[in-house]
Write a protein that holds these residues in place. Structure first.
Motif, mmCIF file in Angstrom:
data_model
loop_
_atom_site.group_PDB
_atom_site.id
_atom_site.type_symbol
_atom_site.label_atom_id
_atom_site.label_comp_id
_atom_site.label_asym_id
_atom_site.label_seq_id
_atom_site.Cartn_x
_atom_site.Cartn_y
_atom_site.Cartn_z
ATOM 1 N N LEU A 15 6.831 5.796 9.056
ATOM 2 C CA LEU A 15 6.728 4.522 8.181
ATOM 3 C C LEU A 15 6.814 4.617 7.542
ATOM 4 O O LEU A 15 7.317 5.278 6.938
ATOM 5 C CB LEU A 15 4.958 4.370 7.908
ATOM 6 C CG LEU A 15 4.321 4.000 8.928
ATOM 7 C CD1 LEU A 15 2.570 4.083 8.692
ATOM 8 C CD2 LEU A 15 4.182 3.015 9.843
ATOM 9 N N ALA A 16 8.418 3.664 6.933
ATOM 10 C CA ALA A 16 9.766 3.723 6.120
ATOM 11 C C ALA A 16 10.171 2.702 5.982
ATOM 12 O O ALA A 16 9.430 1.940 6.864
ATOM 13 C CB ALA A 16 10.190 4.058 6.160
ATOM 14 N N SER A 171 0.603 0.818 -2.578
ATOM 15 C CA SER A 171 0.530 1.879 -1.308
ATOM 16 C C SER A 171 2.144 1.794 -1.733
ATOM 17 O O SER A 171 3.092 0.383 -2.008
ATOM 18 C CB SER A 171 0.953 1.593 -0.156
ATOM 19 O OG SER A 171 -0.800 1.297 0.079
ATOM 20 N N LEU A 173 6.154 2.307 0.312
ATOM 21 C CA LEU A 173 6.903 2.553 1.756
ATOM 22 C C LEU A 173 8.609 2.367 1.394
ATOM 23 O O LEU A 173 8.755 1.094 1.889
ATOM 24 C CB LEU A 173 6.479 1.813 3.010
ATOM 25 C CG LEU A 173 6.107 2.321 4.431
ATOM 26 C CD1 LEU A 173 5.473 2.195 5.263
ATOM 27 C CD2 LEU A 173 7.389 2.167 4.977
ATOM 28 N N TYR A 254 6.495 7.755 1.403
ATOM 29 C CA TYR A 254 5.491 7.184 1.433
ATOM 30 C C TYR A 254 4.107 7.634 0.402
ATOM 31 O O TYR A 254 4.112 8.462 0.352
ATOM 32 C CB TYR A 254 5.579 7.487 2.945
ATOM 33 C CG TYR A 254 4.441 7.587 3.528
ATOM 34 C CD1 TYR A 254 4.102 6.056 4.107
ATOM 35 C CD2 TYR A 254 3.029 8.277 3.817
ATOM 36 C CE1 TYR A 254 2.896 5.624 4.451
ATOM 37 C CE2 TYR A 254 1.479 7.313 4.268
ATOM 38 C CZ TYR A 254 1.132 6.111 4.625
ATOM 39 O OH TYR A 254 0.411 5.448 5.382
#
Length: 459
Positions: A15-16, A171, A173, A254
């Protein structure tokens, strides 16, 4: 007594995201990441797009939920504008295939050690390397990535980054790229390639005096900026040499809270036992939930949801080494928590708080993936980047993961060092014209002691 926890973070670290290069948008330094001070070295820097802020849920009996749902609907619309079509099935398959192929090669030989690897960071660095290489050298990189051509990568890379990039205030990312050039080799680089790296790979471009503390610190500051200080805060991440022609760096950051945070009052000290029987007392977080889990021969697995994906934990059976599980070609792909493979039940979590990091040499893994010519000075073809003879001399990845009651914070950076095989060209000498045709000052000294100081205004 707690058994060994195998933290297989390859899937989680897929996840990036990264910001496309745009006009306008936000300065990454204003998003909580430390700004690189050596701005005089920068030739080009991408600007992250303004990412929509996730709306705060209303609180209290008089909460205005209608306003919240309106704000959330607008957030989704703005999100689609930034992320485009998102991550397609084709993108997902390509990234997961590379993770499955590369992870066991990278993590083998580290039994008993903490190891963290980001497949996406390496994939991103290889995408830049493919652009810099040519001939058989380029083809080997493309085959290792499972890519058809650099033209296909130029379309795929920005789509993946736009689809994954997140920085909504709760969040993060973020994927970032950079290429570092030697200021002693100005004029030897292929401008078209640098333009593609900047425009398609969103790479910042820097020119530094390789082989100096200033160059090493500039790279380290960039890494610290992109990883929110998780990496680069405890000394240089690289040591350049005078013959270093270029560095390719791909970082990944992340951060996400758990969907259901662990209650601090339930955290208790308990015993963690290593593979060789060593015991240590650490803090364990506790939580119980109804969820799907997997139980197979050799291990069991469950996942904790975050506000930006999930973190999968795999617990091998007693006597089973975590590394042995990765030898199964489809191991990562089989960690699916739905369908017939999963069992619904009560998951009783007891997770140690941890902060682990690793510094991995990836040359052996790249060679096993078929990328061999670029590391051979006699075979390397980097003519798409430079007209000088050069080869890939070093490939390493630094990574770190922190887990506590609030959530997960993780970062990685892959650094590829390209050195000259021939002598670095001598830079043109600086010229100082001392034409004393106007008033001037003079000092006469011996052994650095000023004997006379004067000003000549007339001759």
């Amino acid at each position: 007594m707690k058994r060994i926890l195998s933290l297989l973070l390859a899937s989680a670290l897929l996840l990036a995201g990264c910001a496309p290069m745009t006009v306008g948008g936000s300065d990454p330094a204003k998003n909580g990441r430390q700004e690189v001070q050596q701005t005089s070295y920068a030739l080009a820097r991408p600007v992250y797009p303004d990412f929509p802020a996730y709306p705060e849920e209303p609180q209290g009996d008089d909460a205005d939920w209608d306003a919240y749902f309106d704000a959330y609907s607008q957030y989704i619309k703005d999100l689609e504008t930034v992320q485009g079509q998102g991550l397609t099935e084709e993108h997902w398959a390509a990234l997961n295939a590379f993770a499955a192929k590369s992870t066991p090669l990278v993590l083998e030989g580290h039994a008993g050690e903490n190891t963290v690897y980001s497949p996406l960071s390496l994939w991103s660095a290889l995408a830049m390397l493919a652009q810099c290489a040519d001939g058989d050298s380029r083809q080997q990189v493309l085959e290792a990535m499972g890519a058809d051509s650099v033209d296909a990568l130029q379309k795929q890379v920005p789509q993946i980054w736009r689809g994954l990039y997140t920085d909504d205030g709760r969040s993060s990312l973020i994927l970032a790229n950079s290429i570092w050039l030697s200021d002693a080799a100005q004029g030897s680089y292929v401008q078209d390639t640098l333009d593609v790296l900047a425009q398609k790979h969103f790479a910042s471009v820097w020119s530094v005096p390789m082989g100096t503390d200033q160059a090493d610190q500039a790279v380290t500051d960039w890494v610290a900026e992109q990883t929110n200080g998780l990496i680069g805060g405890e000394g240089p991440v690289v040591q350049t040499k005078a013959e270093t022609l270029a560095l390719l760096a791909s970082s990944l950051y992340y951060k996400a809270a758990w969907q259901d945070e662990f209650l601090p009052q339930l955290t208790e000290e308990d015993i963690f036992t290593t593979a060789d029987g060593q015991e240590s007392r650490v803090d364990f977080m506790h939580q119980t939930e109804d969820a799907n889990f997997i139980r197979r021969d050799g291990y069991q697995a469950a996942q904790l949801s975050t506000q930006l994906g999930e973190m999968v934990f795999v617990l091998p059976d007693e006597g089973v080494a975590p590394e042995s599980l990765l030898s199964e070609p489809d191991f990562l792909a089989r960690l699916e928590f739905y369908g017939d493979a999963a069992t619904w039940g009560e998951v009783q979590w007891s997770v140690p708080k941890f902060d682990v990091d690793s510094d991995l040499d990836l040359k052996g893994a790249l060679s096993a993936l078929g990328v061999a010519d670029l590391m051979d000075p006699d075979k390397a073809d980097l003519t798409a980047l430079t007209d000088l003879d050069a080869f890939l001399s070093e490939v390493k990845q630094l990574a770190r993961v922190k887990v506590d009651e609030e959530g997960v914070e993780a970062a990685a950076v892959t650094i590829m060092t390209i050195n000259c095989t021939s002598a670095m060209p001598e830079p043109d000498p600086e010229i100082c014209v001392m034409d004393l045709d106007r008033p001037f000052l003079f000092i006469i000294r011996t052994q650095d002691v000023p004997l006379f100081v004067g000003i000549v205004n007339q001759v």
